[in-house]
Design an enzyme around this catalytic site. Structure first.
Site, PDB file in Angstrom:
ATOM      1  N   ARG A  66      45.307  35.246  56.892  1.00 62.59           N
ATOM      2  CA  ARG A  66      46.254  34.739  57.264  1.00 62.59           C
ATOM      3  C   ARG A  66      46.729  33.890  55.907  1.00 62.59           C
ATOM      4  O   ARG A  66      48.444  34.866  55.143  1.00 62.59           O
ATOM      5  CB  ARG A  66      47.364  33.985  58.822  1.00 62.59           C
ATOM      6  CG  ARG A  66      47.292  34.715  59.390  1.00 62.59           C
ATOM      7  CD  ARG A  66      46.981  34.123  60.572  1.00 62.59           C
ATOM      8  NE  ARG A  66      45.453  33.573  60.510  1.00 62.59           N
ATOM      9  CZ  ARG A  66      44.270  34.898  61.614  1.00 62.59           C
ATOM     10  NH1 ARG A  66      45.358  36.531  62.182  1.00 62.59           N
ATOM     11  NH2 ARG A  66      42.868  34.943  61.120  1.00 62.59           N
ATOM     12  N   THR A  67      46.407  32.574  55.663  1.00 60.61           N
ATOM     13  CA  THR A  67      46.949  32.090  54.622  1.00 60.61           C
ATOM     14  C   THR A  67      46.286  32.121  53.164  1.00 60.61           C
ATOM     15  O   THR A  67      47.882  32.449  52.093  1.00 60.61           O
ATOM     16  CB  THR A  67      45.847  30.406  54.437  1.00 60.61           C
ATOM     17  OG1 THR A  67      46.162  30.602  56.207  1.00 60.61           O
ATOM     18  CG2 THR A  67      46.661  29.007  53.653  1.00 60.61           C
ATOM     19  N   LYS A  94      26.883  29.966  40.650  1.00 55.46           N
ATOM     20  CA  LYS A  94      25.616  29.444  39.505  1.00 55.46           C
ATOM     21  C   LYS A  94      25.571  27.721  39.873  1.00 55.46           C
ATOM     22  O   LYS A  94      24.869  27.272  38.730  1.00 55.46           O
ATOM     23  CB  LYS A  94      25.852  29.466  38.335  1.00 55.46           C
ATOM     24  CG  LYS A  94      25.274  31.485  37.881  1.00 55.46           C
ATOM     25  CD  LYS A  94      26.370  31.929  36.553  1.00 55.46           C
ATOM     26  CE  LYS A  94      26.444  33.501  36.483  1.00 55.46           C
ATOM     27  NZ  LYS A  94      26.951  33.778  35.360  1.00 55.46           N
ATOM     28  N   ARG A 116      41.457  26.829  49.480  1.00 54.83           N
ATOM     29  CA  ARG A 116      41.920  26.089  50.991  1.00 54.83           C
ATOM     30  C   ARG A 116      39.979  25.796  50.655  1.00 54.83           C
ATOM     31  O   ARG A 116      38.911  26.584  49.419  1.00 54.83           O
ATOM     32  CB  ARG A 116      41.040  27.792  52.082  1.00 54.83           C
ATOM     33  CG  ARG A 116      40.315  27.094  52.810  1.00 54.83           C
ATOM     34  CD  ARG A 116      40.218  28.438  53.586  1.00 54.83           C
ATOM     35  NE  ARG A 116      42.157  28.254  54.428  1.00 54.83           N
ATOM     36  CZ  ARG A 116      42.629  28.600  55.302  1.00 54.83           C
ATOM     37  NH1 ARG A 116      41.543  29.567  56.339  1.00 54.83           N
ATOM     38  NH2 ARG A 116      43.913  28.439  56.183  1.00 54.83           N
ATOM     39  N   HIS A 144      46.177  20.789  56.761  1.00 58.20           N
ATOM     40  CA  HIS A 144      46.299  22.754  56.981  1.00 58.20           C
ATOM     41  C   HIS A 144      47.846  22.658  56.133  1.00 58.20           C
ATOM     42  O   HIS A 144      48.833  22.818  57.743  1.00 58.20           O
ATOM     43  CB  HIS A 144      46.040  23.350  57.891  1.00 58.20           C
ATOM     44  CG  HIS A 144      45.956  25.030  57.449  1.00 58.20           C
ATOM     45  ND1 HIS A 144      46.662  25.184  56.397  1.00 58.20           N
ATOM     46  CD2 HIS A 144      46.155  25.556  57.646  1.00 58.20           C
ATOM     47  CE1 HIS A 144      46.542  26.622  56.416  1.00 58.20           C
ATOM     48  NE2 HIS A 144      45.980  27.229  57.234  1.00 58.20           N
TER      49      HIS A 144
END
Ligand code: CP
Length: 319
Positions: A66-67, A94, A116, A144
């Site tokens: 969704r986000t 890496k 996120r 959030h």
């Protein structure tokens, strides 16, 4: 939404990190701006030029449907160029750090980083490393903010107000960034919030934040105007926090029988993704009391508003 000459703008932030730092006026300003942007999605050509020439990078170090998609679509609807940074195909594999990765991406001329990350505070760290706008799309168990805003938007749209409403947030409060952001926003806008779940998932310490804490869902349901069912976060639960999923469902799952204990116009919410048959029975999730998909629709308008306002603030060299 642009203030008149000489008027002090309500919104002066180029980053959005948490709802805790926002005033009631700032939250309401975002919700009002989102209302204007919701109309854009009803047009045949769903695009406005507000971010034309700007570059938005989606940096997701955790899974999201969704986000991630809604930030991408929000940026596209504002006419920005959008880059989807894929962690698993990047040089973080890496050993490159988040800060080095971000500085290198910024060196290509980026205006927004949507982050996120599994670590609480990662978005705040990023604001100290780069000059572009940073939007927190979920950092660990911490915050959030755009989910909190879209939940507020959906409640206000459905109920016509937030002040004075009884709102229950049910489930895994301890591990939930959504619960924290919802709680901060709801209290600022004058709702009464009750946190519900087993003591292992709803610590009494949450009372200090201004919420009631209870462990018996059936006892409080008849009083609630809104019931927000949170996902059981299997990926964040490290010890046995309830005896069995079956017992959790019996005590805290929302099914048709429990829905009958609620007010007839109760709003049943869930941020997604839903564990069907655990937090919500399928017929409740898909039923008329549920706002699950409307929350997702509103998330797009809210994210357009956040991008637009932070860009305006950045253009005015704001906070
Ligand atoms: N509600 C929410 O944040 O969903 P995603 O994890 O799919 O983005």
């Amino acid at each position: 939404m642009t203030p008149a000459a000489g008027e002090t703008p309500v919104w002066t932030r180029k980053h959005l990190l948490t709802l805790r730092e926002l005033s009631r006026e700032e939250i309401l300003y975002i919700l009002d701006t989102a209302e204007s942007f919701k109309e854009v999605s009803t047009r045949s050509i769903k695009k406005v030029p507000a971010l034309r020439g700007r570059v938005v990078v989606n940096m997701f170090f955790e899974e999201s449907t969704r986000t991630r998609v809604s930030f991408e679509l929000a940026a596209q609807r504002l006419s920005a160029d959008v880059i989807d940074f894929t962690e698993k195909m990047s040089s973080t594999q890496k050993g490159e750090s988040l800060v080095d990765t971000a500085r290198n991406i910024e060196a290509m001329g980026v205006d927004f980083m949507i982050l996120r990350h599994p670590s609480a505070g990662a978005a705040l760290d990023l604001t100290r490393a780069v000059d572009c706008c940073v939007i927190n799309a979920g950092d660990g168990q911490h915050a959030h903010p755009t989910q909190g805003l879209l939940d507020l938007f959906t409640i206000r749209e459905t109920k016509g107000r937030i002040e004075g409403l009884n709102v229950a947030i049910v489930g895994d409060i301890a591990h939930s960034r959504v619960a924290r952001s919802d709680l901060q926003g709801l209290l600022k806008l004058g709702a009464k919030v009750t946190l519900v779940g087993p003591p292992t998932l709803v610590p009494a310490a949450f009372r200090q934040l201004g919420a009631s804490v209870v462990h018996n869902l059936d006892a409080i349901l008849p009083e609630m105007d809104v019931v927000n069912m949170l996902r059981i976060q299997k990926e964040r639960i490290t010890s046995s926090v309830f005896p069995s999923v079956r017992e959790y469902v019996q005590l805290f799952g929302m099914d048709r029988a429990r829905l009958k204990r609620c007010k007839p116009d109760v709003l049943i919410m869930h941020p997604g993704p839903v564990n069907r048959g655990i937090e919500l029975a399928a017929d409740v999730a898909d039923g008329p009391s549920s706002s699950i998909l409307r929350q997702v629709t509103n998330g797009l308008a809210v994210r357009m508003a956040v991008l637009f306002l932070c860009q305006q603030a950045a253009s005015g060299a704001a906070a």
